[in-house]
Design a protein around this motif. Structure first.
Motif, PDB file in Angstrom:
ATOM      1  N   LEU A  75      -1.446   3.868  -1.825  1.00  0.00           N
ATOM      2  CA  LEU A  75      -2.585   3.695  -1.273  1.00  0.00           C
ATOM      3  C   LEU A  75      -2.971   3.896   0.298  1.00  0.00           C
ATOM      4  O   LEU A  75      -1.988   3.858   0.930  1.00  0.00           O
ATOM      5  N   MET A  76      -4.017   4.027   0.628  1.00  0.00           N
ATOM      6  CA  MET A  76      -4.495   4.328   2.127  1.00  0.00           C
ATOM      7  C   MET A  76      -3.757   5.092   2.959  1.00  0.00           C
ATOM      8  O   MET A  76      -3.798   5.021   4.131  1.00  0.00           O
ATOM      9  N   SER A  95     -13.146 -10.295   1.158  1.00  0.00           N
ATOM     10  CA  SER A  95     -12.237  -9.502   0.175  1.00  0.00           C
ATOM     11  C   SER A  95     -11.464 -10.422  -0.959  1.00  0.00           C
ATOM     12  O   SER A  95     -11.288 -10.038  -1.948  1.00  0.00           O
ATOM     13  N   ALA A 133       0.827  -1.435  -0.045  1.00  0.00           N
ATOM     14  CA  ALA A 133       0.014   0.152   0.118  1.00  0.00           C
ATOM     15  C   ALA A 133       0.912   1.044   0.020  1.00  0.00           C
ATOM     16  O   ALA A 133       0.551   2.055  -0.675  1.00  0.00           O
ATOM     17  N   ILE A 175      -8.246   1.218  -2.923  1.00  0.00           N
ATOM     18  CA  ILE A 175      -7.777   0.068  -2.594  1.00  0.00           C
ATOM     19  C   ILE A 175      -7.293  -0.746  -3.702  1.00  0.00           C
ATOM     20  O   ILE A 175      -6.935  -1.943  -3.513  1.00  0.00           O
ATOM     21  N   GLN A 176      -7.127  -0.157  -4.991  1.00  0.00           N
ATOM     22  CA  GLN A 176      -6.491  -0.562  -6.190  1.00  0.00           C
ATOM     23  C   GLN A 176      -5.831   0.299  -6.938  1.00  0.00           C
ATOM     24  O   GLN A 176      -6.400   1.658  -6.842  1.00  0.00           O
ATOM     25  N   GLU A 223     -12.830  -3.081  -6.460  1.00  0.00           N
ATOM     26  CA  GLU A 223     -13.222  -2.063  -5.255  1.00  0.00           C
ATOM     27  C   GLU A 223     -14.512  -1.601  -5.308  1.00  0.00           C
ATOM     28  O   GLU A 223     -15.056  -1.458  -4.336  1.00  0.00           O
ATOM     29  N   ARG A 229     -11.240   1.629   6.798  1.00  0.00           N
ATOM     30  CA  ARG A 229     -11.257   2.373   5.592  1.00  0.00           C
ATOM     31  C   ARG A 229     -12.496   3.162   5.724  1.00  0.00           C
ATOM     32  O   ARG A 229     -13.680   2.430   6.233  1.00  0.00           O
ATOM     33  N   ALA A 246      -6.400  -3.262   3.511  1.00  0.00           N
ATOM     34  CA  ALA A 246      -7.320  -2.498   2.817  1.00  0.00           C
ATOM     35  C   ALA A 246      -8.407  -1.630   3.911  1.00  0.00           C
ATOM     36  O   ALA A 246      -9.274  -0.911   3.558  1.00  0.00           O
ATOM     37  N   LEU A 252      -5.480  -4.163  -2.655  1.00  0.00           N
ATOM     38  CA  LEU A 252      -5.200  -4.371  -1.449  1.00  0.00           C
ATOM     39  C   LEU A 252      -6.483  -5.418  -0.700  1.00  0.00           C
ATOM     40  O   LEU A 252      -7.403  -5.251  -1.066  1.00  0.00           O
ATOM     41  N   VAL A 277      -5.782   6.596   6.413  1.00  0.00           N
ATOM     42  CA  VAL A 277      -6.688   5.691   7.060  1.00  0.00           C
ATOM     43  C   VAL A 277      -6.820   5.796   8.454  1.00  0.00           C
ATOM     44  O   VAL A 277      -5.942   6.118   9.212  1.00  0.00           O
TER      45      VAL A 277
END
Length: 381
Positions: free
Chosen positions: A160-161, A287, A155, A258-259, A310, A252, A270, A265, A164
């Protein structure tokens, strides 16, 4: 030098990574599962597998089940308590090294290559491939998946993320005298009111107890005192504590990516952790099951577009996390009220049990709160 090329590299051999590997291998996809620790490895986790999560696995977990919980003892601020029982199993108690190893072995039997003691240090995503560098290897694939937990290297490098929401848990394995251990046979403990927005737990593991406390990150300085308060509240201060460790609990919000390109993820990476209970295994497994057909189609079409995954998470998992966030806010502001409602209303208690068993959802509970549904929505903002 780059070693063997794989269709998919999965970082992290927890429930999400092992389940995805298994699901992809069944579809004929070549998968490398990388785990930073030596397997099997201890993981700081309460180790409660809800009936809902167990049913989702499609795997008999009886060989690694330490205890089957059918009742809950709830304590409020160390002086008020009640115990309630249910006529069906609620949670299967496991040690995560044994449980995760069961899932990894299933993945290996399906054809997944597993390399342990090999952490992903960085990734590089190009238009055609992904390179994953470890301390001693450079590995290449068409898609990479981050199932490497709250502090995901995948991530991080994929951007990403960021930002969070985080909670934190602290948990230890505790040996207690036989007469105390038998008091927790088929019974788990929840201790409320020690940490604002959090709770303590006592989970029976056949020959010992897993005891911990968790809450929002802003309460992190109170975790140790909260942990001691849980021990005192449950009359377990004389136990022998080992493996006291802490771990992040990422949550989240809808809209967080998350992609990206050839990366996605799963699970904790994620942020798919229940904001009310801190439970993440069900959503980790689910997931992975949502991701597998999307990845398979992308590989067949030679297209790196993983947005369908996602979208699936947003449709199936996020409504539950959003509704749970509202209940978590209610619990944070009025823990004593929540304690009293569950104590005094068997109908609510049974609804909680059905939730753990997968026979009820947060969304269905929310819908039954009409005409207060609008107030509930305000709590989720």
């Amino acid at each position: 030098a780059t070693e063997r090329f794989y269709d998919v590299i999965v970082a992290g051999a927890g429930p999400a990574g092992a389940t995805l590997g298994y699901e992809l291998a069944r579809r004929g996809v070549s998968v490398l599962l990388l785990e930073k620790e030596k397997l099997p490895r201890y993981k700081p986790c309460a180790g409660g597998i809800t009936v809902k999560a167990a049913n989702c696995l499609g795997l008999d977990i009886a060989p690694v089940t330490r205890s089957v919980v059918r009742g809950v003892r709830v304590t409020y601020k160390g002086h008020r308590s009640f115990t309630k029982w249910y006529d069906k199993p609620l949670i299967f108690m496991v040690m995560r090294d044994e449980f995760d190893d069961l899932l990894v072995r299933r993945a290996q039997e399906a054809g997944v290559t597993v390399i342990d003691n090999e952490a992903v240090c960085r990734i590089e995503i190009s238009s055609q491939t992904v390179k994953a560098a470890t301390a001693g290897k450079t590995l290449e694939s068409r898609i990479i998946v981050g199932a490497d937990g709250a502090r995901s290297a995948v991530a991080r490098d994929a951007g990403l993320m960021r930002g969070v929401d985080l909670g934190m848990g602290m948990e230890a394995e505790t040996s207690v005298a036989g007469e105390k251990l038998v008091q927790w046979d088929s019974l788990m403990g929840l201790d409320l009111g020690q940490i604002r927005g959090g709770y303590g737990w006592v989970f029976p593991k056949k020959d010992h107890l897993s005891i911990g406390v968790g809450g929002p990150l802003r309460q992190v300085r109170r975790l140790r005192s909260g942990y001691r308060a849980v021990l005192k509240s449950c009359d377990l201060e004389t136990g022998s504590v080992s493996r006291l460790r802490s771990h992040y609990l990422p949550v989240r919000r809808k809209g967080m990516a998350i992609q990206s390109k050839r990366c996605l993820l799963l699970g904790d990476a994620a942020g798919l952790v229940d904001p009310l209970t801190g439970e993440g295994i069900h959503h980790a497994v689910r997931s992975a099951q949502l991701a597998a057909p999307v990845i398979h189609r992308c590989l067949q079409a030679d297209s790196p577009d993983l947005r369908e995954y996602e979208d699936a998470v947003d449709r199936e998992i996020m409504p539950e996390l959003t509704a749970a966030r509202g209940l978590a806010r209610l619990f944070t502001w009025f823990p004593g009220l929540c304690f009293g409602l569950v104590e005094g209303h068997d109908r609510l208690w049974r609804a909680c049990c059905r939730l753990l068993r997968g026979e009820e959802t947060y969304v269905s509970i929310k819908q039954r709160l009409y005409p207060f549904e609008g107030l509930f929505d305000l709590l989720t903002i």
